[in-house]
Design a protein around this motif. Structure first.
Motif, PDB file in Angstrom:
ATOM      1  N   LEU A 194      51.237  39.212  41.222  1.00 29.44           N
ATOM      2  CA  LEU A 194      51.271  38.167  42.245  1.00 29.44           C
ATOM      3  C   LEU A 194      50.166  37.141  42.021  1.00 29.44           C
ATOM      4  O   LEU A 194      50.337  35.964  42.369  1.00 29.44           O
ATOM      5  CB  LEU A 194      51.163  38.776  43.643  1.00 29.44           C
ATOM      6  N   CYS A 195      49.041  37.561  41.448  1.00 27.94           N
ATOM      7  CA  CYS A 195      47.998  36.596  41.081  1.00 27.94           C
ATOM      8  C   CYS A 195      48.550  35.603  40.063  1.00 27.94           C
ATOM      9  O   CYS A 195      48.354  34.384  40.197  1.00 27.94           O
ATOM     10  CB  CYS A 195      46.779  37.311  40.515  1.00 27.94           C
ATOM     11  N   HIS A 196      49.243  36.115  39.041  1.00 31.58           N
ATOM     12  CA  HIS A 196      49.885  35.221  38.070  1.00 31.58           C
ATOM     13  C   HIS A 196      50.863  34.289  38.779  1.00 31.58           C
ATOM     14  O   HIS A 196      50.869  33.082  38.545  1.00 31.58           O
ATOM     15  CB  HIS A 196      50.667  36.023  37.021  1.00 31.58           C
TER      16      HIS A 196
ATOM     17  N   LYS B  85      47.967  25.980  38.948  1.00 32.55           N
ATOM     18  CA  LYS B  85      46.616  26.304  38.473  1.00 32.55           C
ATOM     19  C   LYS B  85      46.718  27.222  37.253  1.00 32.55           C
ATOM     20  O   LYS B  85      47.794  27.657  36.874  1.00 32.55           O
ATOM     21  CB  LYS B  85      45.821  26.989  39.584  1.00 32.55           C
ATOM     22  N   GLY B  86      45.563  27.531  36.663  1.00 37.09           N
ATOM     23  CA  GLY B  86      45.530  28.409  35.493  1.00 37.09           C
ATOM     24  C   GLY B  86      45.893  29.829  35.866  1.00 37.09           C
ATOM     25  O   GLY B  86      45.172  30.472  36.609  1.00 37.09           O
ATOM     26  N   TYR B  87      47.001  30.318  35.351  1.00 40.84           N
ATOM     27  CA  TYR B  87      47.498  31.636  35.741  1.00 40.84           C
ATOM     28  C   TYR B  87      47.405  32.664  34.621  1.00 40.84           C
ATOM     29  O   TYR B  87      47.849  33.795  34.774  1.00 40.84           O
ATOM     30  CB  TYR B  87      48.954  31.545  36.223  1.00 40.84           C
TER      31      TYR B  87
ATOM     32  N   PRO C 288      39.645  30.896  34.547  1.00 41.95           N
ATOM     33  CA  PRO C 288      38.691  31.296  35.594  1.00 41.95           C
ATOM     34  C   PRO C 288      39.335  31.411  36.980  1.00 41.95           C
ATOM     35  O   PRO C 288      38.912  32.247  37.784  1.00 41.95           O
ATOM     36  CB  PRO C 288      37.630  30.195  35.578  1.00 41.95           C
ATOM     37  N   GLU C 289      40.359  30.589  37.267  1.00 40.99           N
ATOM     38  CA  GLU C 289      41.043  30.685  38.563  1.00 40.99           C
ATOM     39  C   GLU C 289      41.705  32.057  38.715  1.00 40.99           C
ATOM     40  O   GLU C 289      41.693  32.653  39.790  1.00 40.99           O
ATOM     41  CB  GLU C 289      42.117  29.601  38.724  1.00 40.99           C
ATOM     42  N   PHE C 290      42.295  32.544  37.619  1.00 41.58           N
ATOM     43  CA  PHE C 290      42.949  33.845  37.645  1.00 41.58           C
ATOM     44  C   PHE C 290      41.934  34.958  37.900  1.00 41.58           C
ATOM     45  O   PHE C 290      42.145  35.832  38.742  1.00 41.58           O
ATOM     46  CB  PHE C 290      43.697  34.089  36.333  1.00 41.58           C
TER      47      PHE C 290
END
Length: 147
Positions: A69-71, A79-81, A86-88
Protein backbone atom coordinates in the motif's frame (compact mmCIF):
# COMPACT_ATOMS: atom_id res chain seq x y z
CA UNK A 1 -9.17 -16.79 2.40
CA UNK A 2 -10.58 -15.82 -1.00
CA UNK A 3 -9.57 -12.96 -3.28
CA UNK A 4 -12.70 -11.04 -2.21
CA UNK A 5 -11.76 -11.39 1.46
CA UNK A 6 -8.22 -10.28 0.64
CA UNK A 7 -9.58 -7.21 -1.17
CA UNK A 8 -11.72 -6.33 1.87
CA UNK A 9 -8.68 -6.74 4.14
CA UNK A 10 -6.59 -4.46 1.90
CA UNK A 11 -9.36 -1.82 1.92
CA UNK A 12 -9.61 -2.02 5.71
CA UNK A 13 -5.84 -1.73 6.22
CA UNK A 14 -5.71 1.20 3.80
CA UNK A 15 -8.40 3.11 5.70
CA UNK A 16 -6.99 2.31 9.14
CA UNK A 17 -3.27 2.88 8.56
CA UNK A 18 -3.19 5.32 5.63
CA UNK A 19 -6.58 7.04 6.09
CA UNK A 20 -7.10 6.75 2.32
CA UNK A 21 -9.45 4.54 0.31
CA UNK A 22 -8.24 1.70 -1.90
CA UNK A 23 -10.60 1.55 -4.92
CA UNK A 24 -8.45 -0.75 -7.03
CA UNK A 25 -7.80 -4.51 -7.14
CA UNK A 26 -5.94 -6.95 -4.88
CA UNK A 27 -5.55 -10.69 -5.40
CA UNK A 28 -3.53 -13.73 -4.45
CA UNK A 29 -0.83 -14.92 -6.85
CA UNK A 30 0.50 -18.40 -6.11
CA UNK A 31 3.25 -18.07 -8.73
CA UNK A 32 5.20 -15.54 -6.64
CA UNK A 33 8.28 -17.34 -5.34
CA UNK A 34 10.86 -14.92 -3.97
CA UNK A 35 8.59 -12.21 -2.57
CA UNK A 36 5.62 -11.80 -0.29
CA UNK A 37 3.79 -9.44 -2.61
CA UNK A 38 4.09 -6.93 -5.40
CA UNK A 39 2.42 -3.80 -6.70
CA UNK A 40 1.80 -3.56 -10.45
CA UNK A 41 1.62 0.16 -11.33
CA UNK A 42 0.23 -0.34 -14.85
CA UNK A 43 -2.77 -2.28 -13.53
CA UNK A 44 -2.85 -0.58 -10.09
CA UNK A 45 -3.10 -4.05 -8.58
CA UNK A 46 -1.60 -5.54 -5.44
CA UNK A 47 -0.68 -9.23 -5.54
CA UNK A 48 0.00 -11.25 -2.40
CA UNK A 49 1.77 -14.60 -2.11
CA UNK A 50 -0.75 -17.01 -0.48
CA UNK A 51 2.04 -19.17 0.95
CA UNK A 52 2.76 -16.45 3.52
CA UNK A 53 -0.76 -16.79 4.91
CA UNK A 54 -0.46 -20.59 5.06
CA UNK A 55 3.04 -20.82 6.52
CA UNK A 56 3.58 -17.70 8.64
CA UNK A 57 0.15 -16.24 9.35
CA UNK A 58 -2.07 -13.19 9.15
CA UNK A 59 0.30 -10.74 10.88
CA UNK A 60 2.95 -11.22 8.20
CA UNK A 61 0.35 -10.83 5.43
CA UNK A 62 -0.88 -7.56 6.95
CA UNK A 63 2.74 -6.33 7.00
CA UNK A 64 3.11 -7.24 3.33
CA UNK A 65 -0.17 -5.46 2.52
CA UNK A 66 1.02 -2.31 4.32
CA UNK A 67 4.29 -2.39 2.36
CA UNK A 68 2.48 -2.74 -0.96
CA UNK A 69 0.00 0.00 0.00
CA UNK A 70 2.98 2.32 0.51
CA UNK A 71 3.93 1.67 -3.12
CA UNK A 72 0.32 2.12 -4.22
CA UNK A 73 -0.54 5.38 -2.45
CA UNK A 74 2.73 7.07 -3.43
CA UNK A 75 2.24 6.01 -7.06
CA UNK A 76 -1.32 7.35 -7.12
CA UNK A 77 -0.12 10.67 -5.64
CA UNK A 78 2.65 10.94 -8.25
CA UNK A 79 5.47 10.69 -5.69
CA UNK A 80 8.50 8.39 -5.59
CA UNK A 81 7.13 4.92 -4.92
CA UNK A 82 10.22 2.78 -5.48
CA UNK A 83 12.34 1.27 -2.70
CA UNK A 84 15.16 3.77 -3.22
CA UNK A 85 12.96 6.88 -3.00
CA UNK A 86 13.05 8.90 0.25
CA UNK A 87 9.25 9.41 0.17
CA UNK A 88 8.79 5.63 0.17
CA UNK A 89 11.19 5.13 3.09
CA UNK A 90 9.45 7.89 5.04
CA UNK A 91 5.98 6.41 4.49
CA UNK A 92 7.24 2.97 5.56
CA UNK A 93 8.48 4.52 8.80
CA UNK A 94 5.27 6.50 9.40
CA UNK A 95 2.96 3.51 8.90
CA UNK A 96 5.27 1.06 10.70
CA UNK A 97 5.43 -1.12 7.58
CA UNK A 98 8.20 -3.69 7.08
CA UNK A 99 10.88 -3.00 4.48
CA UNK A 100 11.28 -6.71 3.70
CA UNK A 101 9.22 -9.81 4.46
CA UNK A 102 10.61 -12.80 6.30
CA UNK A 103 11.72 -15.78 4.22
CA UNK A 104 9.28 -18.64 3.99
CA UNK A 105 10.14 -21.60 6.23
CA UNK A 106 9.62 -23.96 3.28
CA UNK A 107 12.20 -22.07 1.18
CA UNK A 108 15.01 -22.23 3.73
CA UNK A 109 17.66 -24.71 2.70
CA UNK A 110 19.76 -26.39 5.32
CA UNK A 111 21.61 -28.58 2.83
CA UNK A 112 25.25 -27.88 3.56
CA UNK A 113 28.04 -30.16 2.41
CA UNK A 114 30.98 -30.65 4.74
CA UNK A 115 34.56 -31.31 3.68
CA UNK A 116 37.56 -32.02 5.92
CA UNK A 117 41.24 -31.68 5.19
CA UNK A 118 43.08 -34.98 5.58
CA UNK A 119 46.29 -33.26 6.75
CA UNK A 120 45.25 -30.54 9.20
CA UNK A 121 41.62 -31.53 9.90
CA UNK A 122 40.10 -28.14 9.00
CA UNK A 123 36.37 -28.41 8.17
CA UNK A 124 34.74 -26.52 5.29
CA UNK A 125 30.96 -26.08 4.91
CA UNK A 126 29.72 -25.45 1.38
CA UNK A 127 26.35 -25.14 -0.31
CA UNK A 128 27.71 -26.47 -3.61
CA UNK A 129 29.65 -29.64 -4.21
CA UNK A 130 33.45 -29.26 -4.43
CA UNK A 131 35.63 -31.24 -6.83
CA UNK A 132 38.09 -32.75 -4.33
CA UNK A 133 40.47 -33.86 -7.09
CA UNK A 134 40.89 -30.28 -8.27
CA UNK A 135 40.64 -28.26 -5.04
CA UNK A 136 42.54 -28.67 -1.78
CA UNK A 137 42.80 -27.13 1.66
CA UNK A 138 43.39 -23.39 1.70
CA UNK A 139 45.44 -23.59 4.88
CA UNK A 140 47.93 -26.39 4.28
CA UNK A 141 47.30 -27.45 0.63
CA UNK A 142 46.24 -30.92 1.83
CA UNK A 143 43.60 -33.11 0.16
CA UNK A 144 39.91 -32.80 1.06
CA UNK A 145 37.48 -35.58 1.80
CA UNK A 146 33.69 -35.40 2.07
CA UNK A 147 32.46 -35.82 5.66
Amino acid sequence: MTNEQLLQLVKTVSLQDFEKPFPDNARFNGRLRTTGGRYIPKERTIEINPKYLEEIGMDEVIGIIKHELCHYHLHVEGKGYQHRDPEFKELLRKTNSPRFCRPLPSMKKNDTLRYQCISCGHIYSRKRQVNTRRYGCGKCKGRLKKV
